[in-house]
Design a protein around this motif. Structure first.
Motif, PDB file in Angstrom:
ATOM      1  N   TYR A  16      78.922  19.770  42.149  1.00  0.00           N
ATOM      2  CA  TYR A  16      79.916  19.125  43.164  1.00  0.00           C
ATOM      3  C   TYR A  16      80.439  20.223  44.032  1.00  0.00           C
ATOM      4  O   TYR A  16      80.709  21.014  43.958  1.00  0.00           O
ATOM      5  CB  TYR A  16      80.898  18.393  42.631  1.00  0.00           C
ATOM      6  N   ALA A  18      82.947  20.161  46.789  1.00  0.00           N
ATOM      7  CA  ALA A  18      84.164  19.827  47.117  1.00  0.00           C
ATOM      8  C   ALA A  18      84.417  19.616  49.067  1.00  0.00           C
ATOM      9  O   ALA A  18      84.931  18.640  49.147  1.00  0.00           O
ATOM     10  CB  ALA A  18      85.344  20.209  46.611  1.00  0.00           C
ATOM     11  N   ARG A  21      82.011  17.022  49.914  1.00  0.00           N
ATOM     12  CA  ARG A  21      82.194  15.882  49.145  1.00  0.00           C
ATOM     13  C   ARG A  21      80.756  15.248  48.633  1.00  0.00           C
ATOM     14  O   ARG A  21      80.450  14.209  48.650  1.00  0.00           O
ATOM     15  CB  ARG A  21      83.034  14.777  50.118  1.00  0.00           C
ATOM     16  N   ALA A  37      79.868  11.721  50.544  1.00  0.00           N
ATOM     17  CA  ALA A  37      81.120  11.367  50.622  1.00  0.00           C
ATOM     18  C   ALA A  37      81.955  10.798  49.415  1.00  0.00           C
ATOM     19  O   ALA A  37      82.652   9.832  49.212  1.00  0.00           O
ATOM     20  CB  ALA A  37      81.032   9.980  51.725  1.00  0.00           C
ATOM     21  N   VAL A  38      81.760  11.568  48.335  1.00  0.00           N
ATOM     22  CA  VAL A  38      82.159  11.252  47.042  1.00  0.00           C
ATOM     23  C   VAL A  38      83.534  11.929  46.809  1.00  0.00           C
ATOM     24  O   VAL A  38      83.480  13.249  46.988  1.00  0.00           O
ATOM     25  CB  VAL A  38      81.140  11.737  45.783  1.00  0.00           C
ATOM     26  N   PRO A  39      84.636  11.059  46.739  1.00  0.00           N
ATOM     27  CA  PRO A  39      85.892  11.955  46.746  1.00  0.00           C
ATOM     28  C   PRO A  39      86.016  12.715  45.505  1.00  0.00           C
ATOM     29  O   PRO A  39      85.419  12.518  44.160  1.00  0.00           O
ATOM     30  CB  PRO A  39      86.989  10.877  46.854  1.00  0.00           C
ATOM     31  N   PRO A  40      86.909  13.802  45.237  1.00  0.00           N
ATOM     32  CA  PRO A  40      87.050  14.567  43.969  1.00  0.00           C
ATOM     33  C   PRO A  40      87.611  13.723  42.921  1.00  0.00           C
ATOM     34  O   PRO A  40      87.087  14.083  41.844  1.00  0.00           O
ATOM     35  CB  PRO A  40      88.259  15.569  44.488  1.00  0.00           C
ATOM     36  N   SER A  41      88.357  12.638  43.205  1.00  0.00           N
ATOM     37  CA  SER A  41      88.751  11.832  41.861  1.00  0.00           C
ATOM     38  C   SER A  41      87.642  11.148  41.282  1.00  0.00           C
ATOM     39  O   SER A  41      87.633  11.054  40.066  1.00  0.00           O
ATOM     40  CB  SER A  41      89.708  10.899  42.434  1.00  0.00           C
ATOM     41  N   HIS A  43      84.542  12.319  41.073  1.00  0.00           N
ATOM     42  CA  HIS A  43      83.779  13.657  40.378  1.00  0.00           C
ATOM     43  C   HIS A  43      84.461  13.865  39.165  1.00  0.00           C
ATOM     44  O   HIS A  43      83.922  14.189  37.946  1.00  0.00           O
ATOM     45  CB  HIS A  43      83.656  14.720  41.358  1.00  0.00           C
TER      46      HIS A  43
END
Length: 70
Positions: A16, A18, A21, A37-41, A43
């Motif tokens: 990942y 950050a 994203r 565009a994957v949010p940290p939450s 992951h």
């Protein structure tokens, strides 16, 4: 991107970035995909899920743009 091994029957490793994203998943079969565009939450949720495969199917697959890396 550096990936960390995971204990899963579906995934071999997860990476990942950050700042970008970008989620990188290496599947057991050896294929690698990047998800944008994957949010940290998401992951974090994946890494702490009881079943990584189930989490992937419910929260990642079909929710984010992706491309096959290898």
């Amino acid at each position: 991107m550096r990936r960390s091994s995971v204990d899963s029957s579906c995934l071999r490793a997860v990476g990942y970035d950050a700042s970008g994203r970008l989620l990188e998943l290496e599947f057991i079969a050896g294929t690698v995909y990047d998800y944008a565009a994957v949010p940290p939450s998401v992951h974090d949720g994946l890494l702490h899920a009881e079943s990584l495969g189930r989490y992937f199917n419910r929260h990642i697959r079909g929710h984010f743009r992706y491309r096959r890396v290898s």
